[in-house]
Design a protein around this motif. Structure first.
Motif, PDB file in Angstrom:
ATOM      1  N   ARG A   1     -22.780  50.084  53.207  1.00 56.87           N
ATOM      2  CA  ARG A   1     -24.210  50.846  53.259  1.00 56.87           C
ATOM      3  C   ARG A   1     -24.599  51.172  52.030  1.00 56.87           C
ATOM      4  NH1 ARG A   1     -25.347  55.710  57.035  1.00 56.87           N
ATOM      5  NH2 ARG A   1     -24.401  56.944  55.131  1.00 56.87           N
ATOM      6  N   PRO A   2     -25.620  50.344  51.371  1.00 62.84           N
ATOM      7  CA  PRO A   2     -26.002  50.932  50.139  1.00 62.84           C
ATOM      8  C   PRO A   2     -26.824  52.091  50.106  1.00 62.84           C
ATOM      9  CG  PRO A   2     -27.600  49.037  51.021  1.00 62.84           C
ATOM     10  CD  PRO A   2     -26.405  49.394  51.882  1.00 62.84           C
ATOM     11  N   GLY A   3     -26.804  52.835  49.121  1.00 59.83           N
ATOM     12  CA  GLY A   3     -27.458  54.236  48.967  1.00 59.83           C
ATOM     13  C   GLY A   3     -27.706  54.487  47.311  1.00 59.83           C
ATOM     14  N   MET A   4     -28.204  55.665  47.081  1.00 57.27           N
ATOM     15  CA  MET A   4     -28.559  55.981  45.790  1.00 57.27           C
ATOM     16  C   MET A   4     -27.287  55.670  44.701  1.00 57.27           C
ATOM     17  SD  MET A   4     -31.579  55.935  46.066  1.00 57.27           S
ATOM     18  CE  MET A   4     -32.405  56.432  44.408  1.00 57.27           C
ATOM     19  N   ILE A   5     -26.267  55.759  44.976  1.00 55.99           N
ATOM     20  CA  ILE A   5     -24.911  55.504  44.027  1.00 55.99           C
ATOM     21  C   ILE A   5     -24.743  53.859  44.128  1.00 55.99           C
ATOM     22  CG2 ILE A   5     -22.612  55.782  43.612  1.00 55.99           C
ATOM     23  CD1 ILE A   5     -22.988  58.419  44.421  1.00 55.99           C
ATOM     24  N   ASP A   6     -25.232  53.203  43.133  1.00 59.96           N
ATOM     25  CA  ASP A   6     -25.524  51.925  43.393  1.00 59.96           C
ATOM     26  C   ASP A   6     -24.426  51.124  42.713  1.00 59.96           C
ATOM     27  OD1 ASP A   6     -25.932  51.571  40.618  1.00 59.96           O
ATOM     28  OD2 ASP A   6     -27.960  51.560  40.784  1.00 59.96           O
ATOM     29  N   LYS A   7     -24.138  49.766  43.005  1.00 58.04           N
ATOM     30  CA  LYS A   7     -23.128  48.919  42.742  1.00 58.04           C
ATOM     31  C   LYS A   7     -22.720  49.216  41.335  1.00 58.04           C
ATOM     32  CE  LYS A   7     -22.011  44.272  42.793  1.00 58.04           C
ATOM     33  NZ  LYS A   7     -22.385  42.806  43.183  1.00 58.04           N
ATOM     34  N   ALA A   8     -23.653  48.966  40.044  1.00 56.01           N
ATOM     35  CA  ALA A   8     -23.311  49.137  38.804  1.00 56.01           C
ATOM     36  C   ALA A   8     -22.673  50.471  38.436  1.00 56.01           C
ATOM     37  CB  ALA A   8     -24.658  48.980  38.286  1.00 56.01           C
ATOM     38  N   LYS A   9     -23.360  51.512  38.982  1.00 56.25           N
ATOM     39  CA  LYS A   9     -22.490  52.760  38.981  1.00 56.25           C
ATOM     40  C   LYS A   9     -21.056  52.827  39.371  1.00 56.25           C
ATOM     41  CE  LYS A   9     -26.813  55.745  39.203  1.00 56.25           C
ATOM     42  NZ  LYS A   9     -27.494  56.213  40.496  1.00 56.25           N
ATOM     43  N   ILE A  10     -20.794  52.255  40.544  1.00 53.91           N
ATOM     44  CA  ILE A  10     -19.523  52.298  41.073  1.00 53.91           C
ATOM     45  C   ILE A  10     -18.539  51.720  40.180  1.00 53.91           C
ATOM     46  CG2 ILE A  10     -18.187  51.335  43.076  1.00 53.91           C
ATOM     47  CD1 ILE A  10     -20.696  52.322  44.755  1.00 53.91           C
ATOM     48  N   ALA A  11     -19.197  50.372  39.752  1.00 57.47           N
ATOM     49  CA  ALA A  11     -18.280  49.481  38.944  1.00 57.47           C
ATOM     50  C   ALA A  11     -17.913  49.763  37.681  1.00 57.47           C
ATOM     51  CB  ALA A  11     -19.010  48.160  38.967  1.00 57.47           C
ATOM     52  N   SER A  12     -18.765  50.747  37.166  1.00 56.12           N
ATOM     53  CA  SER A  12     -18.665  51.261  35.798  1.00 56.12           C
ATOM     54  C   SER A  12     -17.388  52.281  35.927  1.00 56.12           C
ATOM     55  CB  SER A  12     -19.861  51.651  35.110  1.00 56.12           C
ATOM     56  OG  SER A  12     -20.199  53.039  35.822  1.00 56.12           O
ATOM     57  N   ILE A  13     -17.231  52.871  36.961  1.00 56.11           N
ATOM     58  CA  ILE A  13     -16.217  53.945  36.912  1.00 56.11           C
ATOM     59  C   ILE A  13     -14.915  53.405  37.256  1.00 56.11           C
ATOM     60  CG2 ILE A  13     -15.391  55.969  38.282  1.00 56.11           C
ATOM     61  CD1 ILE A  13     -17.971  56.371  36.493  1.00 56.11           C
ATOM     62  N   VAL A  14     -14.808  52.275  38.110  1.00 53.29           N
ATOM     63  CA  VAL A  14     -13.469  51.752  38.438  1.00 53.29           C
ATOM     64  C   VAL A  14     -13.083  50.662  37.729  1.00 53.29           C
ATOM     65  CG1 VAL A  14     -13.703  52.415  40.847  1.00 53.29           C
ATOM     66  CG2 VAL A  14     -14.425  50.197  40.064  1.00 53.29           C
ATOM     67  N   GLY A  15     -13.936  50.319  36.602  1.00 54.85           N
ATOM     68  CA  GLY A  15     -13.574  49.132  35.665  1.00 54.85           C
ATOM     69  C   GLY A  15     -13.350  47.505  36.139  1.00 54.85           C
ATOM     70  N   PRO A  16     -13.118  46.631  35.318  1.00 54.65           N
ATOM     71  CA  PRO A  16     -13.297  45.235  36.010  1.00 54.65           C
ATOM     72  C   PRO A  16     -11.978  44.717  36.690  1.00 54.65           C
ATOM     73  CG  PRO A  16     -12.307  45.419  33.432  1.00 54.65           C
ATOM     74  CD  PRO A  16     -12.899  46.856  34.130  1.00 54.65           C
ATOM     75  N   ALA A  17     -10.855  45.741  36.783  1.00 53.87           N
ATOM     76  CA  ALA A  17      -9.908  45.129  37.807  1.00 53.87           C
ATOM     77  C   ALA A  17     -10.142  45.200  39.367  1.00 53.87           C
ATOM     78  CB  ALA A  17      -8.585  46.032  37.447  1.00 53.87           C
ATOM     79  N   ILE A  18     -11.321  46.197  39.734  1.00 50.38           N
ATOM     80  CA  ILE A  18     -11.465  46.102  40.765  1.00 50.38           C
ATOM     81  C   ILE A  18     -13.000  45.601  41.073  1.00 50.38           C
ATOM     82  CG2 ILE A  18     -11.922  47.693  42.960  1.00 50.38           C
ATOM     83  CD1 ILE A  18      -9.302  48.146  42.038  1.00 50.38           C
ATOM     84  N   LYS A  19     -13.037  44.504  41.955  1.00 50.35           N
ATOM     85  CA  LYS A  19     -14.282  43.765  42.329  1.00 50.35           C
ATOM     86  C   LYS A  19     -15.136  44.853  43.335  1.00 50.35           C
ATOM     87  CE  LYS A  19     -13.238  40.531  39.570  1.00 50.35           C
ATOM     88  NZ  LYS A  19     -13.438  41.272  38.277  1.00 50.35           N
ATOM     89  N   VAL A  20     -16.624  44.714  42.956  1.00 45.99           N
ATOM     90  CA  VAL A  20     -17.466  45.505  43.904  1.00 45.99           C
ATOM     91  C   VAL A  20     -18.302  44.414  44.536  1.00 45.99           C
ATOM     92  CG1 VAL A  20     -18.744  47.549  44.362  1.00 45.99           C
ATOM     93  CG2 VAL A  20     -17.286  47.438  42.197  1.00 45.99           C
ATOM     94  N   ASN A  21     -18.177  44.375  45.731  1.00 45.67           N
ATOM     95  CA  ASN A  21     -19.183  43.577  46.590  1.00 45.67           C
ATOM     96  C   ASN A  21     -19.947  43.941  47.796  1.00 45.67           C
ATOM     97  OD1 ASN A  21     -18.217  41.249  45.204  1.00 45.67           O
ATOM     98  ND2 ASN A  21     -16.174  41.491  46.050  1.00 45.67           N
ATOM     99  N   TYR A  22     -21.050  43.718  47.965  1.00 45.98           N
ATOM    100  CA  TYR A  22     -22.001  43.826  49.292  1.00 45.98           C
ATOM    101  C   TYR A  22     -20.787  43.295  50.442  1.00 45.98           C
ATOM    102  CZ  TYR A  22     -25.505  46.008  46.282  1.00 45.98           C
ATOM    103  OH  TYR A  22     -26.224  46.619  45.534  1.00 45.98           O
ATOM    104  N   SER A  23     -20.949  43.856  51.675  1.00 45.43           N
ATOM    105  CA  SER A  23     -20.079  43.334  52.638  1.00 45.43           C
ATOM    106  C   SER A  23     -20.828  43.940  53.867  1.00 45.43           C
ATOM    107  CB  SER A  23     -18.882  43.652  52.471  1.00 45.43           C
ATOM    108  OG  SER A  23     -18.204  43.553  53.717  1.00 45.43           O
TER     109      SER A  23
END
Ligand code: TXA
Ligand code: MG
Length: 305
Positions: free
Chosen positions: A182-204
């Motif tokens: 469920r998307p919200g105000m913490i968006d995909k880019a913010k999440i990706a920037s914290i976990v780094g490139p080894a973890i892929k972030v996808n809508y599902s």
């Protein structure tokens, strides 16, 4: 301590439910170890049992005590975004009942960013709380919304207007992937920037049905979503319009969204929300767009895309 808060603590300890403020939307809370309170949450909301509840915690340790795995990168997310509007879904352990998770083997957990909610959790333990509205209806962002929704039958702790205004981002954590359910105000880019490139972030799509329900968050009156200057379908001519010119700052738009839906619902025969497409379609608006698409009876933006 405030009398209202003490009364809420007594009710929660006595297996009852209470409306609680959070930074996203108001919740309808009960203790996770009270079967009676959990049953009452579903009954009060007229919510089907296939829709799982989110568990609210006041510390990261409390979150860890409810799950069977906690990946290292979950610490980064929790430290960065908690308390705040991010719900983390992980495999549950035996402390979390099937009633909370609708029989799923995972549980959604978040630490709300509201001092009164955190105090209640410190005093009563983890609290299960869905948004404090009837199933599929608009979520409440003021104490008065909760009182109206349940016709004064629920005690509400008034913590003022919700700052974020739409529900938390819900994410599932896997070994090398994060799924945004469920998307919200913490968006995909913010999440990706914290976990780094080894973890892929996808809508599902969510493993549970409610995410797919089209008419979630819906006001009673028809809501038309359109671009500035766009003409409305013929069926709406001669109707009294309640118009909201949706602004350009997503923080403010999210904060006011549900109150505007309720206000326009009360003031017109149809609700018209006018957006500016360049803003509306940008990444930081994903959570807002998701709620508007589900609330709209006529979505002229999607039709024209
Ligand atoms: O901001 C929020 O999240 C608010 C405040 C009160 O914390 N709560 C909220 O709860 O929006 P609710 O019940 O209206 O929405 C929770 C949604 C469920 O409908 C479901 O889609 C998802 O979170 N969810 C909960 N547990 C899940 C699980 N184990 N797996 C996948 N999705 C889950
Ligand atoms: Mg809800």
């Amino acid at each position: 301590m405030d009398q209202n808060l003490n009364h809420a603590i007594e009710l929660l300890k006595a297996d009852d439910v209470v409306g609680i403020p959070t930074e996203t939307v108001y919740g309808l809370a009960g203790r996770i170890d009270s079967e009676k309170a959990l049953q009452k949450i579903f009954a009060t909301k007229r919510r089907p049992f296939f829709d799982p509840l989110i568990v609210h915690v006041s510390t990261i340790e409390m979150a860890k005590s409810l799950v069977s795995t906690w990946p290292a990168y979950a610490d980064k997310l929790a430290i960065t975004f908690w308390p705040g509007p991010l719900t983390i879904v992980l495999p549950k352990n035996g402390k979390v009942s099937d009633l909370i998770t609708s029989g799923l083997d995972s549980v959604g957990i978040r630490m709300p960013n509201h001092p009164l909610a955190l105090k209640l959790i410190e005093q009563c333990g983890p609290l299960a709380a869905p948004s404090a509205n009837l199933f599929t209806k608009t979520s409440p962002t003021k104490a008065s919304h909760v009182i109206d929704e349940f016709q004064n039958s629920v005690t509400v702790v008034d913590g003022g207007d919700c700052e974020v205004g739409i529900e938390s981002t819900v994410i599932g954590l896997f070994e090398n992937e994060i799924k945004i359910y469920r998307p919200g105000m913490i968006d995909k880019a913010k999440i990706a920037s914290i976990v780094g490139p080894a973890i892929k972030v996808n809508y599902s799509s969510s493993p549970v049905a409610p995410g797919q329900i089209k008419h979630h968050y819906m006001p009673r009156r028809p809501l038309v979503l359109c671009e500035v200057g766009q003409s409305l379908p013929d069926e709406f001519t001669n109707k009294k319009i309640a118009l909201w010119k949706v602004g350009t700052d997503p923080t403010l738009v999210a904060r006011n969204l549900y109150a505007k839906m309720r206000e326009c619902d009360a003031n017109g025969e149809i609700i018209v929300f006018e957006v500016i497409k360049e803003f509306y379609l940008s990444e930081s608006w994903t959570g807002i767009r998701n709620r508007l698409e589900k609330a709209a009876s006529v979505d002229l933006i999607s039709i024209s895309l």
